[in-house]
Scaffold this motif. Structure first.
Motif, PDB file in Angstrom:
ATOM      1  N   THR A 182      49.531  42.124  51.138  1.00  0.00           N
ATOM      2  CA  THR A 182      50.525  42.388  52.178  1.00  0.00           C
ATOM      3  C   THR A 182      51.727  43.109  51.587  1.00  0.00           C
ATOM      4  O   THR A 182      52.298  42.661  50.592  1.00  0.00           O
ATOM      5  N   LEU A 183      52.081  44.225  52.188  1.00  0.00           N
ATOM      6  CA  LEU A 183      53.258  44.990  51.769  1.00  0.00           C
ATOM      7  C   LEU A 183      54.472  44.483  52.535  1.00  0.00           C
ATOM      8  O   LEU A 183      54.407  44.259  53.752  1.00  0.00           O
ATOM      9  N   LYS A 184      55.610  44.300  51.821  1.00  0.00           N
ATOM     10  CA  LYS A 184      56.815  43.778  52.456  1.00  0.00           C
ATOM     11  C   LYS A 184      58.028  44.600  52.028  1.00  0.00           C
ATOM     12  O   LYS A 184      58.131  45.012  50.874  1.00  0.00           O
ATOM     13  N   ALA A 185      58.935  44.816  52.973  1.00  0.00           N
ATOM     14  CA  ALA A 185      60.182  45.519  52.683  1.00  0.00           C
ATOM     15  C   ALA A 185      61.260  45.017  53.629  1.00  0.00           C
ATOM     16  O   ALA A 185      60.959  44.604  54.762  1.00  0.00           O
ATOM     17  N   ALA A 186      62.509  45.043  53.167  1.00  0.00           N
ATOM     18  CA  ALA A 186      63.611  44.570  54.013  1.00  0.00           C
ATOM     19  C   ALA A 186      64.906  45.274  53.641  1.00  0.00           C
ATOM     20  O   ALA A 186      65.121  45.651  52.482  1.00  0.00           O
ATOM     21  N   LEU A 187      65.749  45.468  54.652  1.00  0.00           N
ATOM     22  CA  LEU A 187      67.065  46.061  54.468  1.00  0.00           C
ATOM     23  C   LEU A 187      68.050  45.254  55.293  1.00  0.00           C
ATOM     24  O   LEU A 187      67.838  45.037  56.495  1.00  0.00           O
ATOM     25  N   SER A 208      65.041  44.942  49.580  1.00  0.00           N
ATOM     26  CA  SER A 208      63.911  44.309  48.885  1.00  0.00           C
ATOM     27  C   SER A 208      62.635  45.072  49.238  1.00  0.00           C
ATOM     28  O   SER A 208      62.382  45.375  50.409  1.00  0.00           O
ATOM     29  N   VAL A 209      61.836  45.390  48.211  1.00  0.00           N
ATOM     30  CA  VAL A 209      60.554  46.066  48.409  1.00  0.00           C
ATOM     31  C   VAL A 209      59.531  45.410  47.492  1.00  0.00           C
ATOM     32  O   VAL A 209      59.776  45.233  46.300  1.00  0.00           O
ATOM     33  N   GLY A 210      58.391  45.050  48.053  1.00  0.00           N
ATOM     34  CA  GLY A 210      57.373  44.397  47.224  1.00  0.00           C
ATOM     35  C   GLY A 210      56.119  44.089  48.002  1.00  0.00           C
ATOM     36  O   GLY A 210      55.826  44.721  49.018  1.00  0.00           O
ATOM     37  N   LEU A 221      50.765  35.002  45.327  1.00  0.00           N
ATOM     38  CA  LEU A 221      51.611  35.527  44.265  1.00  0.00           C
ATOM     39  C   LEU A 221      52.327  36.754  44.813  1.00  0.00           C
ATOM     40  O   LEU A 221      51.688  37.674  45.329  1.00  0.00           O
ATOM     41  N   ALA A 222      53.658  36.750  44.714  1.00  0.00           N
ATOM     42  CA  ALA A 222      54.447  37.847  45.263  1.00  0.00           C
ATOM     43  C   ALA A 222      55.301  38.494  44.180  1.00  0.00           C
ATOM     44  O   ALA A 222      55.722  37.840  43.220  1.00  0.00           O
ATOM     45  N   ALA A 223      55.545  39.785  44.348  1.00  0.00           N
ATOM     46  CA  ALA A 223      56.420  40.524  43.448  1.00  0.00           C
ATOM     47  C   ALA A 223      57.309  41.422  44.297  1.00  0.00           C
ATOM     48  O   ALA A 223      56.848  42.030  45.280  1.00  0.00           O
ATOM     49  N   ALA A 224      58.584  41.505  43.954  1.00  0.00           N
ATOM     50  CA  ALA A 224      59.510  42.329  44.722  1.00  0.00           C
ATOM     51  C   ALA A 224      60.640  42.822  43.838  1.00  0.00           C
ATOM     52  O   ALA A 224      61.045  42.155  42.880  1.00  0.00           O
ATOM     53  N   VAL A 225      61.140  43.989  44.161  1.00  0.00           N
ATOM     54  CA  VAL A 225      62.344  44.523  43.538  1.00  0.00           C
ATOM     55  C   VAL A 225      63.455  44.353  44.570  1.00  0.00           C
ATOM     56  O   VAL A 225      63.367  44.877  45.689  1.00  0.00           O
ATOM     57  N   PHE A 233      82.124  45.386  42.739  1.00  0.00           N
ATOM     58  CA  PHE A 233      82.932  44.251  43.200  1.00  0.00           C
ATOM     59  C   PHE A 233      82.242  42.926  42.894  1.00  0.00           C
ATOM     60  O   PHE A 233      82.849  42.004  42.347  1.00  0.00           O
ATOM     61  N   PHE A 234      80.962  42.807  43.283  1.00  0.00           N
ATOM     62  CA  PHE A 234      80.261  41.531  43.165  1.00  0.00           C
ATOM     63  C   PHE A 234      79.691  41.276  41.768  1.00  0.00           C
ATOM     64  O   PHE A 234      79.360  40.139  41.438  1.00  0.00           O
ATOM     65  N   GLY A 235      79.538  42.320  40.973  1.00  0.00           N
ATOM     66  CA  GLY A 235      79.050  42.125  39.615  1.00  0.00           C
ATOM     67  C   GLY A 235      77.556  41.952  39.520  1.00  0.00           C
ATOM     68  O   GLY A 235      76.782  42.432  40.357  1.00  0.00           O
ATOM     69  N   ASP A 236      77.117  41.216  38.486  1.00  0.00           N
ATOM     70  CA  ASP A 236      75.692  41.098  38.168  1.00  0.00           C
ATOM     71  C   ASP A 236      74.872  40.372  39.233  1.00  0.00           C
ATOM     72  O   ASP A 236      73.646  40.526  39.261  1.00  0.00           O
ATOM     73  N   VAL A 237      75.500  39.572  40.094  1.00  0.00           N
ATOM     74  CA  VAL A 237      74.715  38.853  41.108  1.00  0.00           C
ATOM     75  C   VAL A 237      74.057  39.820  42.084  1.00  0.00           C
ATOM     76  O   VAL A 237      73.066  39.479  42.735  1.00  0.00           O
ATOM     77  N   ASN A 238      74.587  41.042  42.213  1.00  0.00           N
ATOM     78  CA  ASN A 238      74.002  42.046  43.098  1.00  0.00           C
ATOM     79  C   ASN A 238      73.051  42.995  42.365  1.00  0.00           C
ATOM     80  O   ASN A 238      72.505  43.918  42.964  1.00  0.00           O
ATOM     81  N   LYS A 239      72.854  42.754  41.099  1.00  0.00           N
ATOM     82  CA  LYS A 239      72.024  43.626  40.276  1.00  0.00           C
ATOM     83  C   LYS A 239      70.577  43.639  40.759  1.00  0.00           C
ATOM     84  O   LYS A 239      70.026  42.615  41.166  1.00  0.00           O
ATOM     85  N   THR A 240      69.952  44.807  40.706  1.00  0.00           N
ATOM     86  CA  THR A 240      68.551  44.939  41.094  1.00  0.00           C
ATOM     87  C   THR A 240      67.661  44.251  40.064  1.00  0.00           C
ATOM     88  O   THR A 240      67.803  44.465  38.865  1.00  0.00           O
ATOM     89  N   ARG A 241      66.742  43.429  40.553  1.00  0.00           N
ATOM     90  CA  ARG A 241      65.872  42.665  39.648  1.00  0.00           C
ATOM     91  C   ARG A 241      64.438  42.650  40.169  1.00  0.00           C
ATOM     92  O   ARG A 241      64.194  42.742  41.372  1.00  0.00           O
ATOM     93  N   LEU A 242      63.499  42.513  39.250  1.00  0.00           N
ATOM     94  CA  LEU A 242      62.106  42.298  39.596  1.00  0.00           C
ATOM     95  C   LEU A 242      61.906  40.787  39.718  1.00  0.00           C
ATOM     96  O   LEU A 242      62.166  40.047  38.768  1.00  0.00           O
TER      97      LEU A 242
END
Length: 250
Positions: A182-187, A208-210, A221-225, A233-242
């Protein structure tokens, strides 16, 4: 001639019997489901919920249950996750309830959700929400009705500011593209209350895309970026992560 009390008792007994007869099928069809998961990073609206460490992997244990009242459309549920962004608190507990129905080929979902942080009530937040799903696409809006929004206004600490009327709009896509995949994406877009914005906090966008793979027997099992903008402003908490997540439903 029966006494007035006796007559009322008989009326009550008939009414109660009818209510039980109506309620019995509803309870018989009620469905209880549960879920448990472990993830490499719990992001909520694009933001890491473990702000104590600047690492790519911040494991979180999650789980909850949903109770659907047969075919009535009504449901209640609870979901929980380990977190580390609020002093003195290490768990988020969500309690929600709502109603799902179908109209004009669209699946609708309306309800209310309360986020509870047992160790520090300053983060407690309540929202009402409404969602519409057509095919693989869903649009959902959540509106804050509590005095504060996750402590951003500091209302409970006596700041005099309000987080109420903060809104979150999200568009998402979920589609099985091949067997078990299943492909998932969100904005999403967070629009803070005027009191919060006046303190200098900017509105922001998350993404989010995954995808997810059905492993069978309720496992997936899911994977998303995932991440968000306004990192300056928000710092590392907004950082893009896998983010990798192993889940089990039952």
């Amino acid at each position: 001639m029966p006494s007035f009390a006796a007559s009322r008792f008989k009326t009550f007994a008939k009414t109660a019997g009818l209510a039980c007869a109506v309620a019995a099928p509803l309870w018989a069809q009620a469905q209880l489901s549960g879920n448990v998961a472990v993830t490499t990073d719990y992001k909520f609206r694009g933001q890491d919920q473990d702000a104590s460490r600047n690492k790519a992997v911040k494991p979180a244990l999650q789980g909850g249950f949903d109770y659907a009242f047969g075919d009535s459309g009504f449901y209640v549920g609870n979901w929980n996750s380990s977190v580390d962004w609020l002093p003195g608190n290490s768990i988020e507990m969500d309690f929600y309830g709502g109603y799902k129905f179908k109209a004009a080929d669209v699946d609708w979902d309306v309800g209310a959700l309360t986020y509870v942080y047992p160790g520090n009530g300053h983060g407690n937040t309540t929202e009402i929400y409404g969602a519409a799903t057509y095919g693989a696409f869903t649009a959902k809006y959540s509106h804050t009705v509590s005095e504060d929004y996750f402590g951003w206004a500091g209302a409970k600490a006596g700041s005099g500011l309000k987080g109420r009327n903060t809104g979150y709009l999200q568009f998402s896509y979920s589609q099985e593209v091949m067997p078990k995949v299943t492909l998932k994406a969100a904005l999403g877009y967070t629009h803070f209350s005027s009191d919060i914005r006046d303190t200098g906090v900017p509105n922001y966008i998350d993404y989010s895309v995954g995808g997810a793979y059905d492993l069978g027997d309720g496992f997936s099992l899911a994977a998303a970026v995932a991440g968000a903008n306004k990192k300056s402003f928000f710092g590392d908490v907004n950082k893009t992560r896998l983010i990798l997540t192993l889940a089990k439903t039952f």
